[in-house]
Structure formats: C-alpha cells, structure tokens
Design a protein around this motif. Structure first.
Motif, PDB file in Angstrom:
ATOM      1  N   THR A   1       0.834  -1.196   0.000  1.00  0.00           N
ATOM      2  CA  THR A   1       0.000   0.000   0.000  1.00  0.00           C
ATOM      3  C   THR A   1       0.871   1.248   0.000  1.00  0.00           C
ATOM      4  OG1 THR A   1      -0.114  -0.082   2.407  1.00  0.00           O
ATOM      5  CG2 THR A   1      -1.953  -1.067   1.210  1.00  0.00           C
TER       6      THR A   1
ATOM      7  N   ASN B   1      -3.061  -3.723   5.597  1.00  0.00           N
ATOM      8  CA  ASN B   1      -4.453  -3.401   5.273  1.00  0.00           C
ATOM      9  C   ASN B   1      -4.906  -4.268   4.102  1.00  0.00           C
ATOM     10  OD1 ASN B   1      -6.826  -2.222   4.304  1.00  0.00           O
ATOM     11  ND2 ASN B   1      -6.208  -0.177   4.981  1.00  0.00           N
TER      12      ASN B   1
ATOM     13  N   ASN C   1      -5.652  -6.327  -7.645  1.00  0.00           N
ATOM     14  CA  ASN C   1      -6.602  -6.452  -8.754  1.00  0.00           C
ATOM     15  C   ASN C   1      -6.321  -5.419  -9.838  1.00  0.00           C
ATOM     16  OD1 ASN C   1      -7.824  -8.430  -7.318  1.00  0.00           O
ATOM     17  ND2 ASN C   1      -9.699  -7.304  -6.864  1.00  0.00           N
ATOM     18  N   ASN C   2      -6.001  -4.228  -9.399  1.00  0.00           N
ATOM     19  CA  ASN C   2      -5.717  -3.141 -10.333  1.00  0.00           C
ATOM     20  C   ASN C   2      -4.540  -3.492 -11.242  1.00  0.00           C
ATOM     21  OD1 ASN C   2      -5.812  -0.441 -11.412  1.00  0.00           O
ATOM     22  ND2 ASN C   2      -4.053   0.034 -10.113  1.00  0.00           N
TER      23      ASN C   2
ATOM     24  N   GLU D   1      -7.167  -2.825   1.091  1.00  0.00           N
ATOM     25  CA  GLU D   1      -6.469  -1.948   0.144  1.00  0.00           C
ATOM     26  C   GLU D   1      -5.490  -2.724  -0.721  1.00  0.00           C
ATOM     27  OE1 GLU D   1      -7.090   1.253  -0.575  1.00  0.00           O
ATOM     28  OE2 GLU D   1      -8.738   1.144   0.869  1.00  0.00           O
TER      29      GLU D   1
ATOM     30  N   LYS E   1      -7.248  -4.490  -3.479  1.00  0.00           N
ATOM     31  CA  LYS E   1      -7.621  -3.602  -4.588  1.00  0.00           C
ATOM     32  C   LYS E   1      -6.403  -3.291  -5.456  1.00  0.00           C
ATOM     33  CE  LYS E   1     -11.045  -1.027  -1.894  1.00  0.00           C
ATOM     34  NZ  LYS E   1     -11.312   0.286  -1.303  1.00  0.00           N
ATOM     35  N   ASN E   2      -5.276  -3.064  -4.799  1.00  0.00           N
ATOM     36  CA  ASN E   2      -4.069  -2.750  -5.565  1.00  0.00           C
ATOM     37  C   ASN E   2      -3.642  -3.920  -6.442  1.00  0.00           C
ATOM     38  OD1 ASN E   2      -3.924  -0.200  -4.440  1.00  0.00           O
ATOM     39  ND2 ASN E   2      -2.657  -0.868  -2.720  1.00  0.00           N
TER      40      ASN E   2
ATOM     41  N   GLU F   1       3.052   4.077  -1.648  1.00  0.00           N
ATOM     42  CA  GLU F   1       2.965   4.675  -2.986  1.00  0.00           C
ATOM     43  C   GLU F   1       4.222   4.401  -3.799  1.00  0.00           C
ATOM     44  OE1 GLU F   1       1.029   8.528  -3.400  1.00  0.00           O
ATOM     45  OE2 GLU F   1       0.357   8.332  -1.334  1.00  0.00           O
TER      46      GLU F   1
ATOM     47  N   LEU G   1      -5.531  -6.205 -13.779  1.00  0.00           N
ATOM     48  CA  LEU G   1      -6.348  -5.752 -14.910  1.00  0.00           C
ATOM     49  C   LEU G   1      -5.593  -4.788 -15.822  1.00  0.00           C
ATOM     50  CD1 LEU G   1      -9.762  -5.339 -13.086  1.00  0.00           C
ATOM     51  CD2 LEU G   1      -9.250  -6.964 -14.905  1.00  0.00           C
ATOM     52  N   ARG G   2      -4.757  -3.960 -15.254  1.00  0.00           N
ATOM     53  CA  ARG G   2      -4.036  -2.995 -16.078  1.00  0.00           C
ATOM     54  C   ARG G   2      -2.914  -3.606 -16.901  1.00  0.00           C
ATOM     55  NH1 ARG G   2      -4.368   2.732 -15.138  1.00  0.00           N
ATOM     56  NH2 ARG G   2      -5.831   3.163 -13.478  1.00  0.00           N
TER      57      ARG G   2
END
Ligand SMILES: Cc1cc2nc3c(=O)[nH]c(=O)nc-3n(C[C@H](O)[C@H](O)[C@H](O)COP(=O)(O)OP(=O)(O)OC[C@H]3O[C@@H](n4cnc5c(N)ncnc54)[C@H](O)[C@@H]3O)c2cc1C
Ligand SMILES: NC(=O)c1ccc[n+]([C@@H]2O[C@H](COP(=O)([O-])OP(=O)(O)OC[C@H]3O[C@@H](n4cnc5c(N)ncnc54)[C@H](OP(=O)(O)O)[C@@H]3O)[C@@H](O)[C@H]2O)c1
Lengths: 251, 438
Positions: A18, A42, A51-52, A45, A48-49, A20, A55-56
């Motif tokens: 998480t 976490n 999965n992002n 979060e 989500k990171n 940056e 997909l990207r």
C-alpha cells in the motif's frame, strides 16, 4: 510455501503493497511482464491494488496480509506464498509527524521497529531462502535521511542508517550465492508519508520516477542508487561538512 | 490553486484534496463544512467548482472484470481513456461515450453523459449497475435500482451533489474490432439534415456538425456522421483505407482577437469543403470517430484567457426545428458564430432526476465569453423556455435560478427531496448549485 524454486514466470514480491513508492515499483515490474505479489497490513487496500495491477497489465497478481510488527504474521506470509519470488522489494516505512518521537519513547521505538528491527527479521528470512536457491534480488528502500543525522528527523534517520548498514552487510554475505541486494536512497518523494510537509518542488520526485530508477538499477545490477540522482552529490557534500559546523546548521 | 472547468470560465481559488482510503475520505468529508467532488474538470462551467474540492485522482484503480458478462468494477477516478486502452484490445467497449476520452467514471455518472447512440440506447447511466457512494454524512452505501434506488436515481446526473462516488459497476459491450464504418452525408439545409436524421434513425451512432455562418437559405448546411462498429467476423474489407490520427498542439492561450468571425468562417469552410461528395464511406479507428477533438491538445485555449461557454440545449421533437431556426436568427442578430456546432437527435428521457436528454434535438455551440455573448445567451433562454426545452447542467456556467427551475420543473422536486434527505445541511455544493439553488 509450496515451491521454493523459481516460478515459470518472473515474479516480484512487494512488502508494503500500500506504499505509494512500492506500488509504483510494482507497476514498473508488471509493465515489464513480472507477476506480482503484494503484501500489507491493510488487506482491503492491498487486494484492490493487486486487482488493479492484474487488470491494467494483464499479469498474475496476489494479495497477502502482513503486519510488519508481528513475527507470526511475517511467518504466515512466507507460508502462504505459492512460490518463492525472484525479487523482494521492501517498501515499508514509518515517519513521525513533528517531534513526537523525541518526546515519546513508544513512538521512537515504533519508528525503529518498523524501519529496522522487524524489517531485518523478514529480510533475513528471504535472504536465507534466496541463498539456498542461489538466486534472487532484495531491493530495500532506505532514505537519504540515513546518511547524516539532522535535527528534523534523526530518529527516523538513525533507523534508516541502520537499515542501510544491514543491507550493505547482507549484500556482502549474499554475493557469493548469486543473490543481489540493492539499496535505494530516495530524497523527497511526493507520497502520503510526507503529505503534511511543504516540500520544495524541484528536489521532490514522483513515486514513478523512483520506480523508474529502481528498475534501471535492477537491470544494470547496481548496488546503491540515489533517486533523484542529484541527492548523491548533495549527500556527499552534507556528509563531508565537519561536525563542528554541521551542528550549527538549521536542517 | 486556481481551477476552472473546460471553458476556463469561471475561475476559482480552491483547495483540492485526494485520497484512496475510504476511512480517510470519510474523515475529509466529516471535517469539511462544504465540499464538491471533481474528476478531470471536463465539465465546461462551474458544476465541479467550489472552494474545497475532493478530487478523484487517487481513486484510480480497476477492481474487477467479468469476462463473461462484460461487467467492469472501477474506482470513480478511472478515465474513459484508460478503460479504452485496456479493454478495446480485449474486445470490449464503453456502452456510451461522450466526445472526449478525458472524462472520469465519476464525472460520466454525475453528468449522466450521452453519446452518439443516445437515440438507440440512452445515457451512460443506463449501463451503471451499481454505485458505491459516500454520502454527505460519511456513511457509505451501495446503491442500484433495487437498493437505495432513489439515491441511485438522484446520483446519476446528480452533478456531484449527493456525495462522492467511490466505485461503480459498468456494463461494457462486446466489439470485434476497433474500427468504425463511417458514412458521411452532406446536407444543404435544415430540412435535408432532419430528413437524414430520421431516415437513419436505426444507425447505431449519429451526430451532425453544422456550418453556423451560412445565410438563412442554407441554415443546416452540414455533415451527418453515421457509424456502426465494424464487424471483423463477417467482413474482410481490406481495400478501405485506414487513416491514422496525428496529434498537434495548440500553443498556449491564443490572444482573444484571433477568434474573429473571419477566422471561424475559414475554419468551417475548410472543414466543410473537404467533404465534397454527397455521401462518403470510410473505415476509421474508434478514436477518430468518437473523439476527433482529442487529437488537438488543449483546444479550449483557442478562446483566450477570458474563456468560453458551450450553450447546449434540447428541445422536444415537435419544436426542435422551429427553435433552432430562432436561435440562429438571434445568433446572426448578435453577429456571432460558433467554432463548433453539433446537432444530435436524442431518444427518450430516463428516470434519473436531473438527467438532461429528452426526446428531441440537441444543439451545442461554443462562444467566447464576453458581455455580448452573455446577453445573447439570455435571448436564447427565452426561446428555449418558449419551446419547452432545457440546458445541459454540465455545460452551464451562467443560466439563472429562475430559468433553471422553470425548465427542469417536472424533475427538480424529486431531486430536491432526496438531496435534503441525504444532505440536509447542503454540505455538497458547487458554484453552480448555489447559483441554481439546487
Ligand atoms: C471536448 C468535450 C466533449 C464532450 N462531449 C460530451 C458528449 O458528447 N456528451 C456528454 O454528455 N458530455 C460531453 N462532454 C462533457 C463531459 O462528458 C462531462 O462534463 C463530464 O461530466 C466530465 O467529467 P469529468 O471527469 O471531467 O468531471 P468534472 O468536470 O470534474 O465534474 C463534472 C461533474 O461531476 C461531478 N463529479 C466528478 N467526479 C465525481 C465523483 N467521484 N463523485 C461524485 N460526483 C463527481 C462533479 O461534482 C461535477 O458536478 C464533453 C466535454 C468535453 C470537454
Ligand atoms: N516519501 C518520501 O519522501 C520518502 C523518502 C525517502 C524514503 N522513503 C521510504 O520509502 C518507503 C515507502 O514510503 P512511501 O513514501 O511510499 O510512503 P507510504 O505510501 O506512506 O508507504 C508506507 C508503507 O509502510 C507501511 N507501514 C507503515 N507503518 C506500518 C506498520 N506499523 N506496519 C505495517 N506497515 C506499515 C504502510 O502501510 P499502510 O498503508 O497500511 O499505512 C505503507 O505500505 C518507506 O520505507 C519510506 O521510509 C520515503
């Protein structure tokens, strides 16, 4: 861990999934075809990171929960890994806001623990696994703050100094085993860690810039990288200012 | 920092914050006395402007994609450009897209945007399956047509006033190629243009660009662009030339003077004369068909630092032609012309409370901001009121509260009822919402 050998595809584990800076590094490796495993305390979060990135960049990703200050949680992370990644990036860090660490030992201790004591423990484990496999890379995010103690952040700085010394010893130890250790020393980077500070724009890097430099250092087999590069010169100068003068400077 | 919408008018000194953690966003909202969310600030006027803004910049993650159904879950700051980049190569496309890719999902929902296929499928909101919304009281709800459906209907088209859209689920549509089969039809007057619209009412995509400088007899001289997705599966049509788009950059802020009527006339003439044949067919990439203006970076700067406004109205079908003729007359009386004039036919209205499209024709025109054009807009408003039309909130920067309430009469009460339920202190407000007492 099921498989301690190399995975079919190149892979990279980010401790601090998480962070940056850690995420920018993750993107860079994913862009270059690496599968990614992200770990952080976490879970929502970090999930989500992951999965992002999946997909990207169309690479495999996984999200795992790990609390750096909990050895059991560190061990559990290693158990849960499907395979041993090629690279481990350590991008966890804690900086206090204001002078709290100076006045409060609990906070000072947490800073030392997050940035150094517990970091050392998890990296030792990967060092041993990589050493046995005779392959791998450990990338540790230190800081220029570790190069010389300044009144504004010397407790954080001393933890980073210890971390850099640790990585240096680790590099020396693992060299014969074909395991590389890269120490990254960022200057100011625009992330949530320093969002409360008013940073001078020209010497503040984006996380993406750090990631670019880290990837370059990985490809070119560098040992220590400053990012921005300017900091290498700056810290050289700062390092050589005699203490008798340095103690008078307002930094 | 100073911010403005795409029209560079008005400008406002604002504080802008962004975060990706829900708990932090909740804290930001609960600590603020007033706030407005924004995305890429492609709305033209003051819909997204306020002294304290929450930017969705950090909410930019792709979360889930179902390869079977095409259902995509993303955070609200993800742009249409990013979705196109990732999903067109995989054979999926946005179900509805506005004329620029530089729009966020949050912005597309909050303005309930429309595309060239409105007459066939309606607005973007029709393809939103659910929204994760952070309400003004910091509570997070998942709303859709079943759960909290009234909040859902107020949020789609709700222009940022019901809370912060955190995530949304959007249904993408399958495509077999990134190409569009384009047909361009030339029309000499408004009657012919309207006939063409109705004749090709079954074509998936349609939009017209019209010449705003021709004299009365030629009103409606223009080009109707029709498009269908190229079906790579049952055709092999390699003989058709594929053109690549190139990017040119307009240098920083043209002096206001350059945009005189003469310059505009030349531009329109050049554009128009390129299309010399009555009907032309071509195969073009999606970006050239859907986003021709994206090829020019910062084209909004051409209007100079005083900025510009887009006047976009819709008038019910029976009155459309009459209203357009009158608007033209006023424009000529004021000696004004529009750089770009776009005409499109809408299908039926939907049930989202503040959504703009309505069965009829919509016309959009751009004008540099000055005292004369502002006066002209007031004169336009009278016509729009007379013919039962209304203006698009996301393009507006100047309409009056009274005019707005009269033209959105049938929809506004329901919206206000929900707004006062979820935001009794009116914490979520913009320059526009204050002007319009929304
Ligand atoms: C060249 C160009 C062509 C266009 N073509 C079309 C077109 O063909 N059809 C059409 O319908 N529109 C069109 N538009 C308008 C544009 O699609 C809308 O204004 C859109 O809302 C802009 O999105 P944004 O991300 O820039 O949002 P912003 O402009 O930043 O915000 C727009 C509104 O959305 C709200 N908002 C933004 N993010 C959130 C969020 N996360 N949660 C809640 N509310 C939010 C804001 O409060 C504001 O009210 C065009 C605009 C341009 C510049
Ligand atoms: N930003 C700078 O200017 C700068 C300069 C030099 C060096 N660095 C170093 O760069 C690295 C990455 O920092 P960043 O700038 O990317 O900041 P960041 O986004 O705040 O990331 C910090 C990371 O550390 C994690 N962390 C903090 N305390 C933790 C704890 N007690 N247990 C577990 N995880 C904890 C955070 O997890 P949560 O998300 O859960 O909090 C987050 O993943 C750090 O080592 C930092 O010291 C940063």
């Amino acid at each position: 861990m099921k498989d301690k050998k190399l995975a079919n595809k190149r892979s990279c584990l980010i401790l601090g999934g998480t962070s940056e800076i850690g995420l920018a590094i993750a993107n860079k490796f994913a862009e270059n075809g690496f599968d990614l495993i992200l770990a952080a305390r976490n879970y929502d979060e970090v999930q989500k990171n992951a999965n992002n990135i999946n997909l990207r960049f169309n690479v495999k990703t996984d999200a795992l929960k790990m609390d750096i200050l909990d050895v059991t949680s560190q061990n559990k992370l290693i158990d849960e890994l499907q395979f041993l990644p090629d690279i481990v990036v350590f991008s966890i860090g804690l900086l206090d806001k204001g002078k709290t660490a100076e006045e409060n030992f609990e906070i000072a201790k947490e800073i030392i623990d997050v940035n150094f004591t517990y970091s050392l423990n998890i990296l030792n484990k990967f060092a041993a696994l990589f050493e046995a496999r005779k392959f791998g890379a450990i990338i540790g995010i230190g800081s220029v703050a570790g190069d010389r103690g300044r009144k504004s952040n010397y407790i954080y700085g001393s933890a980073k100094a210890a971390f850099a010394t640790y990585l240096s010893g680790l590099r020396n130890r693992l060299f014969q085993s074909n395991v590389r250790v890269i120490t990254v020393k960022p200057g100011f980077v625009q992330t949530k860690m320093v969002a409360h500070l008013d940073l001078p724009k020209i010497i503040t890097a984006s996380p993406e810039k750090i990631a670019k430099d880290v990837y370059k250092a990985f490809v070119h087999k560098k040992d220590i990288v400053y990012s921005l590069k300017f900091y290498k010169l700056l810290m050289l100068i700062v390092y050589h200012i005699p203490e008798i003068l340095f103690k008078r400077i307002n930094l | 920092m100073e911010i403005s919408g795409w029209g560079n008018f008005p400008k406002i000194e604002a504080e802008m914050v962004s975060d990706a953690y829900f708990s932090n966003i909740q804290e930001i909202v609960s600590k603020s006395s007033q706030i407005i969310p924004n995305g890429l600030l492609r709305s033209y006027g003051d819909s997204a402007l306020g002294k304290f803004c929450f930017s969705s910049a950090k909410l930019n993650r792709f979360l889930l994609f179902d390869k079977e159904s095409g259902l995509l879950t993303v955070e609200s700051g993800v742009s249409l450009l990013e979705i196109n980049k990732i999903f067109i190569p995989q054979g999926w496309f946005l179900p509805v897209t506005p004329g620029t890719q530089f729009v966020t999902i949050g912005g597309a929902i909050a303005s309930d945007v429309h595309g060239k296929n409105h007459h066939k499928v309606g607005t973007f909101g029709n393809f939103v399956k659910s929204i994760k919304l952070l309400l003004p009281n910091s509570q997070i709800v998942d709303c859709n047509t079943n759960e909290d459906s009234e909040i859902f209907k107020a949020t789609i088209g709700g222009i940022g006033l019901t809370g912060i859209i955190l995530q949304a689920q959007i249904m993408l549509i399958p495509i077999t190629s990134p190409l569009i089969e384009q047909t361009t039809l030339k029309s000499e007057n408004l009657d012919e243009l309207f006939e063409n619209f109705s004749k090709y009412n079954n074509t998936t995509y349609s939009v017209a660009w019209i010449d705003t400088f021709s004299n009365n007899s030629q009103l409606g001289k223009g080009l109707l662009f029709l498009g269908e997705h190229f079906n790579a599966k049952d055709k092999e049509n390699k003989s058709i030339e594929i053109k690549k788009t190139s990017k040119i950059t307009i240098p920083f802020n043209f002096p206001s003077k350059t945009l005189n009527p003469f310059f505009l006339r030349i531009f329109n003439y050049l554009y128009y004369s390129k299309e010399f044949k009555k009907e032309k067919k071509s195969l073009v990439y999606f970006d050239k068909f859907f986003y021709p203006l994206d090829a020019i970076n910062h084209w909004n700067r051409i209007y100079g630092k005083n900025g510009f406004a887009q006047y976009q109205f819709v008038v019910p079908i029976d009155n459309s032609k009459k209203a357009i003729v009158k608007i033209y007359q006023i424009m000529r009386d004021f000696g004004q012309g529009s750089f770009l004039t776009v005409l499109k036919q809408f299908g039926d209205e939907n049930g989202f409370y503040l959504s703009f499209p309505n069965n009829g024709f919509t016309l959009a025109m751009d004008f540099a901001i000055n005292r004369k054009t502002l006066e002209m807009f007031d004169a336009f408003d009278k016509i729009i009121l007379e013919y039962g039309g209304r203006l698009y909130l996301t393009k507006d920067s100047r309409m009056s509260n009274k005019f707005f309430h009269k033209t959105y009469e049938d929809k506004i009460d329901k919206f206000k009822e929900i707004k006062s339920k979820v935001d009794s202190n009116n914490k979520f407000n913009s320059l526009q919402s204050k002007r319009l007492a929304l």
